[in-house]
Design a protein around this motif. Structure first.
Motif, PDB file in Angstrom:
ATOM      1  N   VAL A 199       0.798  -1.170   0.014  1.00  0.00           N
ATOM      2  CA  VAL A 199      -0.079  -0.263  -0.029  1.00  0.00           C
ATOM      3  C   VAL A 199       0.988   1.236  -0.054  1.00  0.00           C
ATOM      4  O   VAL A 199       1.699   1.543   0.961  1.00  0.00           O
ATOM      5  N   SER A 200       0.811   1.675  -1.056  1.00  0.00           N
ATOM      6  CA  SER A 200       1.853   3.225  -1.357  1.00  0.00           C
ATOM      7  C   SER A 200       0.989   4.464  -1.528  1.00  0.00           C
ATOM      8  O   SER A 200       0.607   5.214  -0.598  1.00  0.00           O
ATOM      9  N   ASN A 201       0.471   4.632  -2.758  1.00  0.00           N
ATOM     10  CA  ASN A 201       0.129   5.840  -3.218  1.00  0.00           C
ATOM     11  C   ASN A 201      -1.467   5.501  -3.391  1.00  0.00           C
ATOM     12  O   ASN A 201      -2.092   6.589  -3.759  1.00  0.00           O
ATOM     13  N   THR A 202      -1.961   4.385  -3.111  1.00  0.00           N
ATOM     14  CA  THR A 202      -3.475   4.207  -3.315  1.00  0.00           C
ATOM     15  C   THR A 202      -4.175   4.545  -1.813  1.00  0.00           C
ATOM     16  O   THR A 202      -3.530   4.270  -1.036  1.00  0.00           O
ATOM     17  N   ASP A 203      -5.451   4.751  -2.079  1.00  0.00           N
ATOM     18  CA  ASP A 203      -6.089   4.855  -0.719  1.00  0.00           C
ATOM     19  C   ASP A 203      -6.379   3.765  -0.039  1.00  0.00           C
ATOM     20  O   ASP A 203      -6.673   3.404   1.203  1.00  0.00           O
ATOM     21  N   TRP A 204      -6.719   2.453  -0.747  1.00  0.00           N
ATOM     22  CA  TRP A 204      -7.128   1.117  -0.460  1.00  0.00           C
ATOM     23  C   TRP A 204      -6.529   0.162  -1.434  1.00  0.00           C
ATOM     24  O   TRP A 204      -6.369   0.478  -2.714  1.00  0.00           O
ATOM     25  N   ASN A 205      -6.493  -1.037  -1.172  1.00  0.00           N
ATOM     26  CA  ASN A 205      -6.149  -2.480  -1.721  1.00  0.00           C
ATOM     27  C   ASN A 205      -6.908  -3.311  -1.240  1.00  0.00           C
ATOM     28  O   ASN A 205      -6.995  -3.673  -0.066  1.00  0.00           O
ATOM     29  N   ASN A 206      -7.479  -4.532  -2.322  1.00  0.00           N
ATOM     30  CA  ASN A 206      -8.130  -5.661  -1.934  1.00  0.00           C
ATOM     31  C   ASN A 206      -6.974  -6.517  -1.654  1.00  0.00           C
ATOM     32  O   ASN A 206      -6.057  -6.574  -2.795  1.00  0.00           O
ATOM     33  N   PHE A 207      -6.998  -7.582  -0.866  1.00  0.00           N
ATOM     34  CA  PHE A 207      -6.103  -8.669  -0.666  1.00  0.00           C
ATOM     35  C   PHE A 207      -6.436  -9.775  -1.598  1.00  0.00           C
ATOM     36  O   PHE A 207      -7.656  -9.784  -1.810  1.00  0.00           O
ATOM     37  N   ASP A 208      -5.394 -10.020  -2.404  1.00  0.00           N
ATOM     38  CA  ASP A 208      -5.632 -11.230  -3.665  1.00  0.00           C
ATOM     39  C   ASP A 208      -5.231 -12.491  -3.018  1.00  0.00           C
ATOM     40  O   ASP A 208      -4.139 -12.780  -2.673  1.00  0.00           O
ATOM     41  N   PHE A 209      -6.250 -13.339  -2.667  1.00  0.00           N
ATOM     42  CA  PHE A 209      -6.088 -14.584  -2.182  1.00  0.00           C
ATOM     43  C   PHE A 209      -5.717 -15.763  -3.367  1.00  0.00           C
ATOM     44  O   PHE A 209      -5.761 -16.965  -2.973  1.00  0.00           O
ATOM     45  N   GLY A 210      -5.563 -15.488  -4.446  1.00  0.00           N
ATOM     46  CA  GLY A 210      -5.523 -16.298  -5.567  1.00  0.00           C
ATOM     47  C   GLY A 210      -6.754 -16.403  -6.282  1.00  0.00           C
ATOM     48  O   GLY A 210      -7.845 -16.117  -5.890  1.00  0.00           O
ATOM     49  N   ASP A 211      -6.664 -16.984  -7.510  1.00  0.00           N
ATOM     50  CA  ASP A 211      -7.888 -17.127  -8.292  1.00  0.00           C
ATOM     51  C   ASP A 211      -9.119 -17.809  -7.438  1.00  0.00           C
ATOM     52  O   ASP A 211      -8.914 -18.879  -6.914  1.00  0.00           O
ATOM     53  N   PRO A 212     -10.325 -16.994  -7.216  1.00  0.00           N
ATOM     54  CA  PRO A 212     -10.598 -15.898  -7.885  1.00  0.00           C
ATOM     55  C   PRO A 212     -10.640 -14.571  -7.013  1.00  0.00           C
ATOM     56  O   PRO A 212     -11.448 -13.885  -7.014  1.00  0.00           O
ATOM     57  N   ASN A 213      -9.305 -14.303  -6.424  1.00  0.00           N
ATOM     58  CA  ASN A 213      -9.013 -13.328  -5.682  1.00  0.00           C
ATOM     59  C   ASN A 213      -9.522 -13.132  -4.110  1.00  0.00           C
ATOM     60  O   ASN A 213      -8.758 -13.009  -3.382  1.00  0.00           O
ATOM     61  N   ASP A 214     -10.931 -13.557  -4.120  1.00  0.00           N
ATOM     62  CA  ASP A 214     -11.521 -13.436  -2.759  1.00  0.00           C
ATOM     63  C   ASP A 214     -11.639 -14.865  -2.206  1.00  0.00           C
ATOM     64  O   ASP A 214     -11.465 -15.835  -3.196  1.00  0.00           O
ATOM     65  N   ILE A 215     -12.290 -14.927  -1.075  1.00  0.00           N
ATOM     66  CA  ILE A 215     -12.466 -16.292  -0.608  1.00  0.00           C
ATOM     67  C   ILE A 215     -13.872 -16.750  -0.558  1.00  0.00           C
ATOM     68  O   ILE A 215     -14.621 -15.906  -0.303  1.00  0.00           O
ATOM     69  N   HIS A 216     -14.005 -18.093  -1.296  1.00  0.00           N
ATOM     70  CA  HIS A 216     -15.311 -18.501  -1.435  1.00  0.00           C
ATOM     71  C   HIS A 216     -15.626 -19.516  -0.404  1.00  0.00           C
ATOM     72  O   HIS A 216     -14.649 -20.518  -0.866  1.00  0.00           O
ATOM     73  N   LEU A 217     -15.970 -19.532   0.523  1.00  0.00           N
ATOM     74  CA  LEU A 217     -15.963 -20.292   1.940  1.00  0.00           C
ATOM     75  C   LEU A 217     -16.283 -21.715   1.334  1.00  0.00           C
ATOM     76  O   LEU A 217     -15.433 -22.832   1.813  1.00  0.00           O
TER      77      LEU A 217
END
Length: 139
Positions: free
Chosen positions: A21-39
């Motif tokens: 996190v540097s110049n952006t206001d926010w970042n989503n964490f990337d957990f791998g394909d498909p980026n978010d966690i599908h329980l």
């Protein structure tokens, strides 16, 4: 049986991610394909609690960070997230290094989880991590 053996059997890592996190206001964490966690695609069981542990490290001492967890319905995926039901203090931590954790109430029909880090200020860069665990009743 050692106490650690009992705890580790009921503590399952569902996802781990790191983001800069540097110049952006926010970042989503990337957990791998498909980026978010599908329980349903993880080791999560319906009776488990979900624990999210956040860290943000920096060599600076001016900016604040906040963390959040969002959930979304299965039929729309994570494209329409909303704030998940959590406990804990996740906002405006720091300045400097920040650490937080929260439990997430998994809501019926909302099996997608997204974790996010936000930064307030322009002086510092952070490396942030998110680890998502399923916590069984034995812990």
């Amino acid at each position: 049986m050692a106490v650690n053996d009992l705890a580790s059997a009921d503590l399952k890592l569902l996802g781990s991610a790191k983001v800069a996190v540097s110049n952006t206001d926010w970042n989503n964490f990337d957990f791998g394909d498909p980026n978010d966690i599908h329980l349903p695609d993880t080791a999560y069981a319906h009776s488990d609690k979900v624990l999210v542990v956040f860290t943000a490290t920096t060599s600076g001492s001016g900016d604040l960070v906040s963390f959040s967890v969002q959930d979304a319905p299965d039929d729309d995926g994570i494209g329409t997230p909303a704030a998940a039901a959590t406990d804990g203090t996740l906002t405006e931590l720091g300045p400097g290094d920040a650490h937080a954790h929260t439990f997430v109430r998994v809501q019926s029909g909302r099996p997608w989880l997204r974790c996010r880090v936000s930064k307030v200020g322009t002086a510092d860069s952070f490396t942030a991590t998110a680890k998502v665990y399923a916590v069984g009743s034995g812990v």
